[in-house]
Motif scaffolding. Structure first.
Motif, PDB file in Angstrom:
ATOM      1  N   LEU A  43       0.834  -1.201   0.000  1.00  0.00           N
ATOM      2  CA  LEU A  43       0.000   0.000   0.000  1.00  0.00           C
ATOM      3  C   LEU A  43       0.869   1.252   0.000  1.00  0.00           C
ATOM      4  N   TRP A  44       1.935   1.264   0.821  1.00  0.00           N
ATOM      5  CA  TRP A  44       2.830   2.422   0.842  1.00  0.00           C
ATOM      6  C   TRP A  44       3.441   2.646  -0.540  1.00  0.00           C
ATOM      7  N   ASN A  45       3.908   1.585  -1.185  1.00  0.00           N
ATOM      8  CA  ASN A  45       4.513   1.730  -2.510  1.00  0.00           C
ATOM      9  C   ASN A  45       3.524   2.313  -3.509  1.00  0.00           C
ATOM     10  N   LEU A  46       2.278   1.871  -3.466  1.00  0.00           N
ATOM     11  CA  LEU A  46       1.264   2.405  -4.380  1.00  0.00           C
ATOM     12  C   LEU A  46       0.993   3.886  -4.114  1.00  0.00           C
ATOM     13  N   GLY A  47       0.806   4.233  -2.857  1.00  0.00           N
ATOM     14  CA  GLY A  47       0.569   5.638  -2.513  1.00  0.00           C
ATOM     15  C   GLY A  47       1.757   6.511  -2.848  1.00  0.00           C
ATOM     16  N   HIS A  48       2.954   5.974  -2.661  1.00  0.00           N
ATOM     17  CA  HIS A  48       4.173   6.727  -2.965  1.00  0.00           C
ATOM     18  C   HIS A  48       4.306   6.979  -4.469  1.00  0.00           C
ATOM     19  N   ILE A  49       3.970   6.009  -5.286  1.00  0.00           N
ATOM     20  CA  ILE A  49       4.006   6.192  -6.744  1.00  0.00           C
ATOM     21  C   ILE A  49       3.085   7.355  -7.129  1.00  0.00           C
ATOM     22  N   TYR A  50       1.868   7.329  -6.594  1.00  0.00           N
ATOM     23  CA  TYR A  50       0.894   8.375  -6.903  1.00  0.00           C
ATOM     24  C   TYR A  50       1.417   9.747  -6.466  1.00  0.00           C
ATOM     25  N   LEU A  51       1.873   9.833  -5.232  1.00  0.00           N
ATOM     26  CA  LEU A  51       2.344  11.100  -4.692  1.00  0.00           C
ATOM     27  C   LEU A  51       3.578  11.609  -5.432  1.00  0.00           C
ATOM     28  N   ASP A  52       4.538  10.741  -5.651  1.00  0.00           N
ATOM     29  CA  ASP A  52       5.807  11.133  -6.267  1.00  0.00           C
ATOM     30  C   ASP A  52       5.597  11.760  -7.648  1.00  0.00           C
ATOM     31  N   GLN A  53       4.681  11.198  -8.415  1.00  0.00           N
ATOM     32  CA  GLN A  53       4.464  11.727  -9.757  1.00  0.00           C
ATOM     33  C   GLN A  53       4.014  13.190  -9.695  1.00  0.00           C
ATOM     34  N   LEU A  55       4.398  15.229  -7.055  1.00  0.00           N
ATOM     35  CA  LEU A  55       5.402  16.065  -6.394  1.00  0.00           C
ATOM     36  C   LEU A  55       6.465  16.539  -7.371  1.00  0.00           C
ATOM     37  N   TRP A  56       6.891  15.654  -8.274  1.00  0.00           N
ATOM     38  CA  TRP A  56       7.905  16.062  -9.245  1.00  0.00           C
ATOM     39  C   TRP A  56       7.364  17.083 -10.242  1.00  0.00           C
ATOM     40  N   ILE A  57       6.123  16.904 -10.659  1.00  0.00           N
ATOM     41  CA  ILE A  57       5.527  17.905 -11.566  1.00  0.00           C
ATOM     42  C   ILE A  57       5.431  19.245 -10.845  1.00  0.00           C
ATOM     43  N   SER A  58       4.968  19.211  -9.611  1.00  0.00           N
ATOM     44  CA  SER A  58       4.858  20.433  -8.821  1.00  0.00           C
ATOM     45  C   SER A  58       6.234  21.051  -8.559  1.00  0.00           C
ATOM     46  N   HIS A  59       7.221  20.207  -8.339  1.00  0.00           N
ATOM     47  CA  HIS A  59       8.585  20.682  -8.078  1.00  0.00           C
ATOM     48  C   HIS A  59       9.126  21.480  -9.275  1.00  0.00           C
ATOM     49  N   ILE A  60       8.875  20.994 -10.463  1.00  0.00           N
ATOM     50  CA  ILE A  60       9.417  21.683 -11.634  1.00  0.00           C
ATOM     51  C   ILE A  60       8.589  22.907 -12.025  1.00  0.00           C
ATOM     52  N   THR A  61       7.263  22.806 -11.922  1.00  0.00           N
ATOM     53  CA  THR A  61       6.408  23.914 -12.350  1.00  0.00           C
ATOM     54  C   THR A  61       6.242  24.980 -11.271  1.00  0.00           C
ATOM     55  N   LYS A  62       6.517  24.599 -10.035  1.00  0.00           N
ATOM     56  CA  LYS A  62       6.290  25.475  -8.869  1.00  0.00           C
ATOM     57  C   LYS A  62       4.810  25.790  -8.691  1.00  0.00           C
ATOM     58  N   GLU A  63       3.955  24.944  -9.243  1.00  0.00           N
ATOM     59  CA  GLU A  63       2.501  25.093  -9.130  1.00  0.00           C
ATOM     60  C   GLU A  63       1.980  24.067  -8.129  1.00  0.00           C
ATOM     61  N   GLU A  64       1.072  24.504  -7.291  1.00  0.00           N
ATOM     62  CA  GLU A  64       0.495  23.593  -6.301  1.00  0.00           C
ATOM     63  C   GLU A  64      -0.457  22.621  -6.994  1.00  0.00           C
ATOM     64  N   ILE A  65      -0.391  21.378  -6.582  1.00  0.00           N
ATOM     65  CA  ILE A  65      -1.287  20.337  -7.086  1.00  0.00           C
ATOM     66  C   ILE A  65      -2.103  19.842  -5.906  1.00  0.00           C
ATOM     67  N   SER A  66      -3.401  19.802  -6.073  1.00  0.00           N
ATOM     68  CA  SER A  66      -4.279  19.347  -5.001  1.00  0.00           C
ATOM     69  C   SER A  66      -4.128  17.832  -4.832  1.00  0.00           C
ATOM     70  N   LEU A  67      -3.751  17.434  -3.642  1.00  0.00           N
ATOM     71  CA  LEU A  67      -3.574  16.022  -3.320  1.00  0.00           C
ATOM     72  C   LEU A  67      -4.535  15.633  -2.211  1.00  0.00           C
ATOM     73  N   PRO A  68      -4.889  14.359  -2.162  1.00  0.00           N
ATOM     74  CA  PRO A  68      -5.764  13.925  -1.070  1.00  0.00           C
ATOM     75  C   PRO A  68      -5.117  14.203   0.287  1.00  0.00           C
ATOM     76  N   PRO A  69      -5.911  14.578   1.266  1.00  0.00           N
ATOM     77  CA  PRO A  69      -5.368  14.860   2.601  1.00  0.00           C
ATOM     78  C   PRO A  69      -4.598  13.651   3.146  1.00  0.00           C
ATOM     79  N   GLY A  70      -3.484  13.929   3.800  1.00  0.00           N
ATOM     80  CA  GLY A  70      -2.705  12.887   4.451  1.00  0.00           C
ATOM     81  C   GLY A  70      -1.662  12.214   3.587  1.00  0.00           C
TER      82      GLY A  70
END
Length: 160
Positions: A43-53, A55-70
């Motif tokens: 479950l952690w690996n699946l959630g991490h894949i989702y989040l990481d994708q 986070l990297w887009i947000s990191h490069i664009t400097k735009e906030e991406i709405s993510l599920p709480p937690g």
């Protein structure tokens, strides 16, 4: 859309399909087991894949991406289930998020893939470069999921 962009989005979808296929038939209990020798569970690996994708887009664009709480608390780099203070989302919820993500990324960024941004510490400066990195990253976590699943299967066979 350029042919190479179509290929990139097809790879994003194909690798995601492989990831989702790798967890077919697993129960909520199974995806929450952290086998001996592992820091995280499926479950952690699946959630991490989702989040990481995202986070990297947000990191490069400097735009906030709405993510599920937690999601940061559960699935960010360096987190692990042993430290969770609250129950994470279910396998069904994470599966649905992962299944929808490639198309959401296509809808949001297909026209911006080659837009230039200040380079990251690793030299990436376009969303297309970030997507190549996140696809590779997903493959690493798919290997971890496969290893944990193999452990669960072998452990089950020993107990039978």
């Amino acid at each position: 859309m350029e042919k190479r962009h179509k290929v990139l989005f097809q790879q994003l979808q194909d690798y995601r399909s492989e990831t989702l296929h790798a967890v077919e038939g697993l129960t909520e209990e199974e995806v929450n087991i952290v086998p001996k020798g592992f820091n995280n569970n499926i479950l952690w690996n699946l959630g991490h894949i989702y989040l990481d994708q995202y986070l990297w887009i947000s990191h490069i664009t400097k735009e906030e991406i709405s993510l599920p709480p937690g999601f940061h608390e559960w699935f960010a780099y360096g987190t692990r289930p042993a430290d969770w203070q609250a129950s994470p989302p279910s396998l069904t919820t994470i599966h649905q998020l992962l299944a929808a993500q490639p198309e959401q990324i296509r809808a949001l960024y297909s026209e911006r893939l080659e837009e230039e941004f200040p380079a990251t510490e690793s030299g990436m400066h376009t969303i297309s470069q970030v997507l190549v990195r996140t696809i590779f990253h997903e493959g690493l976590h798919l290997a971890a999921i496969t290893a944990i699943r193999r452990f669960l299967r072998d452990n089950h066979n020993v107990q039978s």
